[in-house]
Each structure stands twice: as structure tokens, then as C-alpha cells.
Design an enzyme around this catalytic site. Structure first.
Site, mmCIF file in Angstrom:
data_model
loop_
_atom_site.group_PDB
_atom_site.id
_atom_site.type_symbol
_atom_site.label_atom_id
_atom_site.label_comp_id
_atom_site.label_asym_id
_atom_site.label_seq_id
_atom_site.Cartn_x
_atom_site.Cartn_y
_atom_site.Cartn_z
ATOM 1 N N GLU A 32 -6.262 -4.635 10.209
ATOM 2 C CA GLU A 32 -5.240 -3.618 10.468
ATOM 3 C C GLU A 32 -5.613 -2.823 11.715
ATOM 4 O OE1 GLU A 32 -2.864 -2.559 6.701
ATOM 5 O OE2 GLU A 32 -4.615 -1.267 6.771
ATOM 6 N N GLY A 74 1.711 2.347 10.809
ATOM 7 C CA GLY A 74 2.702 3.420 10.699
ATOM 8 C C GLY A 74 3.318 3.836 12.025
ATOM 9 N N HIS A 88 -9.861 1.427 4.148
ATOM 10 C CA HIS A 88 -8.639 1.591 4.941
ATOM 11 C C HIS A 88 -8.933 2.538 6.111
ATOM 12 C CE1 HIS A 88 -4.591 2.711 6.132
ATOM 13 N NE2 HIS A 88 -4.191 1.608 5.517
ATOM 14 N N SER A 101 2.624 -1.934 10.606
ATOM 15 C CA SER A 101 4.046 -1.967 10.970
ATOM 16 C C SER A 101 4.735 -3.293 10.663
ATOM 17 C CB SER A 101 4.233 -1.586 12.451
ATOM 18 O OG SER A 101 3.813 -0.256 12.666
ATOM 19 N N ASN A 161 0.866 -1.175 0.000
ATOM 20 C CA ASN A 161 0.000 0.000 0.000
ATOM 21 C C ASN A 161 0.902 1.224 0.000
ATOM 22 O OD1 ASN A 161 -1.860 1.993 0.388
ATOM 23 N ND2 ASN A 161 -2.507 1.337 2.443
ATOM 24 N N TRP A 162 1.048 1.809 -1.174
ATOM 25 C CA TRP A 162 1.983 2.935 -1.305
ATOM 26 C C TRP A 162 1.400 4.249 -0.799
ATOM 27 C CZ3 TRP A 162 4.480 1.827 -6.814
ATOM 28 C CH2 TRP A 162 5.390 0.761 -6.660
ATOM 29 N N LYS A 163 0.119 4.262 -0.486
ATOM 30 C CA LYS A 163 -0.534 5.461 0.064
ATOM 31 C C LYS A 163 -0.229 6.689 -0.822
ATOM 32 C CE LYS A 163 -0.451 3.294 4.570
ATOM 33 N NZ LYS A 163 -0.498 3.450 6.024
ATOM 34 N N GLY A 179 2.545 -1.059 4.360
ATOM 35 C CA GLY A 179 2.676 0.349 4.001
ATOM 36 C C GLY A 179 4.132 0.765 3.912
ATOM 37 N N GLY A 180 4.662 1.280 5.017
ATOM 38 C CA GLY A 180 6.013 1.842 5.038
ATOM 39 C C GLY A 180 7.073 0.943 4.415
ATOM 40 N N GLU A 234 -7.345 4.908 7.265
ATOM 41 C CA GLU A 234 -7.093 6.329 6.969
ATOM 42 C C GLU A 234 -8.295 6.932 6.242
ATOM 43 O OE1 GLU A 234 -3.242 5.648 5.217
ATOM 44 O OE2 GLU A 234 -2.481 5.145 7.215
HETATM 45 P P1 PGA Z 1 2.274 0.343 7.699
HETATM 46 O O1 PGA Z 1 0.869 0.569 6.957
HETATM 47 O O2 PGA Z 1 2.836 -0.950 7.185
HETATM 48 O O3 PGA Z 1 3.095 1.544 7.337
HETATM 49 O O4 PGA Z 1 1.957 0.279 9.151
HETATM 50 C C1 PGA Z 1 0.011 -0.498 6.681
HETATM 51 C C2 PGA Z 1 -1.248 -0.004 6.048
HETATM 52 O O5 PGA Z 1 -1.718 1.079 6.420
HETATM 53 O O6 PGA Z 1 -1.815 -0.653 5.161
#
Ligand code: PGA
Length: 261
Positions: free
Chosen positions: A178, A184, A107, A221, A21-23, A242-243, A109
Site C-alpha cells: 500500500e 485515500g 497499516h 484508492s 478495511n473499514w478503518k 478502504g473507501g 496509518e
Molecule cells: P483506500 O484505503 O482504499 O481508501 O485508499 C486502503 C487502505 O488504507 O487499506
């Protein structure tokens, strides 16, 4: 690994799914460069499927790069109408035009920063599923909800509007658990927490669909340091990352783990 012509995701077939997930990161040129590094590693996988959810603006360039590669390209949201006056939204047809075969929906977010309600997430997911896209449908509790022992009721509430509209379990549905407090933050959920949440999600589906449940990914994470233990848990079918998906070495190290264990 069998890929359909447009829908390059084959949710049922792989042992595990690693979804990046490159956001809201990377310009198109940087996205293409990162995808190139990942594709080199993905070309040698046999156990895992690699999915990349990129920002909309990178999709045209990535479409060219990913079309012939063993990678599923996807987006981070989609609307529930074909077209019309929906400023800022994007349609299934627009995503398919750029070779997208899946989309992330719900998601945290989107839910927390942009106030998308459970019913809206379900509408987006249902429209995408019915249009032939695979969907990664995200659920997870906040830290306050966790502290007050509400994880189970929160994920059930988030799933309910989706489940109530499904008469069969779609083959193109994936759930991502999640926990909001793990996204994050560098704080990864404990194995017990993951086990409990995944089995709660699995049993909600199993109750409705005669024992069947979709693949369930863990997200929050994930790094090469913790992924092996997470992936070894019985109810975990992969990760939403994500990260660590923004750094080729880290994401490829996650693929190494998925291929090894
Ligand atoms: P993260 O994000 O790996 O940076 O915690 C995961 C996500 O939001 O899908």
C-alpha cells in the site's frame, strides 16, 4: 472454497482475496447492514474470498452475522501478549471470541499516525500468526521515499523484522503493498509501480523460502474503475480496500470484477 472451522481464511486456496478495511467507520448497526449487502454478493462467489476488517466495537454484532456466511471477519490490529496491563490494546483471544480469523497489521496509518515501528508491527504479526490468525501485513513507501527511488529499500526494511523471525513461510500470511501516497487520495499507483513493488516483495520472500512467497494484495484508492487493470497484473493476488469498501455497490462491483477476470 474450503473454510476451516474458526480460521475461515484459506490464504492458499483462493485465486484472489478482497479485503475490506473499514478503518474507524460505521456504528455496529450500520456495519451489520453493510455486511448484509456484501454477504448477499459473497454467497455467489467462486474465485474470490471476501474478508472484512471491522472496528472492534462492531465485532460482536458482526460475529453473529458472519459466522454462517462466506465471509472472513477480522480486526485492524492486535497486541503481542495474551493479557495484562496494556491500555488500549486488544488480544488474539478477544478477537477470536468474536469469530475473527484475521487481522491487519502494520497499516501505514498505524505506522505513520501512531508511530508503530517496524519491529512492533513484526511482533504483532508473529504473535497473531503463531496463534492461528491470518495476518495481512502492510508495507509501502511515502511520496518522498518514492520520489527518491527508495520504494524497494523501504519495503525491505519494513519486512526485515518479520522475515528474520520466520523459519518457514506461514500459510496464514498475506502481504499488502500500500503506497502511502495512494491511500485515500484517489491517486492510484501506476501499473509499473505495482509490478515493481510486488516483484520486490515476492523476491524477498522467494530468496528466503526456496522460491515461495505469500499472496500479495494491492491497496490504495482501489475503485471499480481501476481494479480490473490492477487485478490483471501477474503479481497481484487481490486488494485491500478502504473507501470503496464502505459502499456496498462499490465493494460488490469489485467482487464482480474479481469473479469475472
Ligand atoms: P483506500 O484505503 O482504499 O481508501 O485508499 C486502503 C487502505 O488504507 O487499506
Amino acid at each position: 472454497m474450503s473454510h476451516l472451522s474458526l480460521v475461515k481464511t484459506s490464504v492458499k486456496a483462493p485465486a484472489r482475496i478482497l479485503a475490506a478495511n473499514w478503518k474507524m467507520n460505521l456504528t455496529a448497526a450500520k456495519a451489520v447492514a453493510l455486511a448484509g449487502e456484501i454477504i448477499k454478493r459473497a454467497a455467489k462467489t467462486s474465485l474470490s474470498e471476501i474478508w472484512i476488517a471491522a472496528p472492534f466495537t462492531s465485532l460482536p454484532a458482526l460475529s453473529d452475522v458472519c459466522r454462517a456466511a462466506p465471509i472472513a471477519l477480522g480486526a485492524q490490529n492486535v497486541f503481542w501478549e495474551d493479557r495484562g496491563a496494556f491500555t488500549g490494546e486488544i488480544s488474539v483471544e478477544m478477537l477470536k471470541e468474536h469469530s475473527c480469523s484475521f487481522v491487519i497489521v502494520g497499516h501505514s496509518e498505524r505506522r505513520n499516525l501512531f508511530h508503530e515501528r517496524p519491529g512492533e508491527a513484526a511482533q504483532r504479526a508473529l504473535f497473531a500468526l503463531n496463534s492461528g490468525l491470518s495476518v495481512i501485513f502492510c508495507v509501502g513507501e511515502t511520496i518522498n521515499e518514492k520520489m527518491s527511488g527508495k520504494t524497494g529499500s523501504v519495503v525491505r526494511r519494513q519486512l526485515r523484522p518479520l522475515l528474520s523471525e520466520l523459519s518457514n513461510l506461514p500459510e496464514n500470511l498475506v502481504i499488502a503493498y500500500e503506497p502511502v501516497w495512494a491511500i485515500g487520495t484517489g491517486v492510484v499507483a501506476k501499473e509499473d509501480d505495482i509490478n515493481t513493488a510486488h516483484s520486490e516483495i515476492g523476491s524477498v520472500f522467494a530468496k528466503k523460502f526456496a522460491g515461495a512467497s505469500p499472496p500479495i494484495l494491492y491497496g490504495g484508492s482501489v475503485t471499480p474503475d481501476n481494479f480490473e487493470a490492477i487485478l490483471a497484473l501477474p503479481g497481484v493476488n487481490g486488494g485491500l480496500i478502504g473507501g470503496a469498501s464502505l459502499i456496498a455497490e462499490k465493494f460488490n462491483a469489485l467482487i464482480d470484477i474479481a469473479e469475472r477476470i
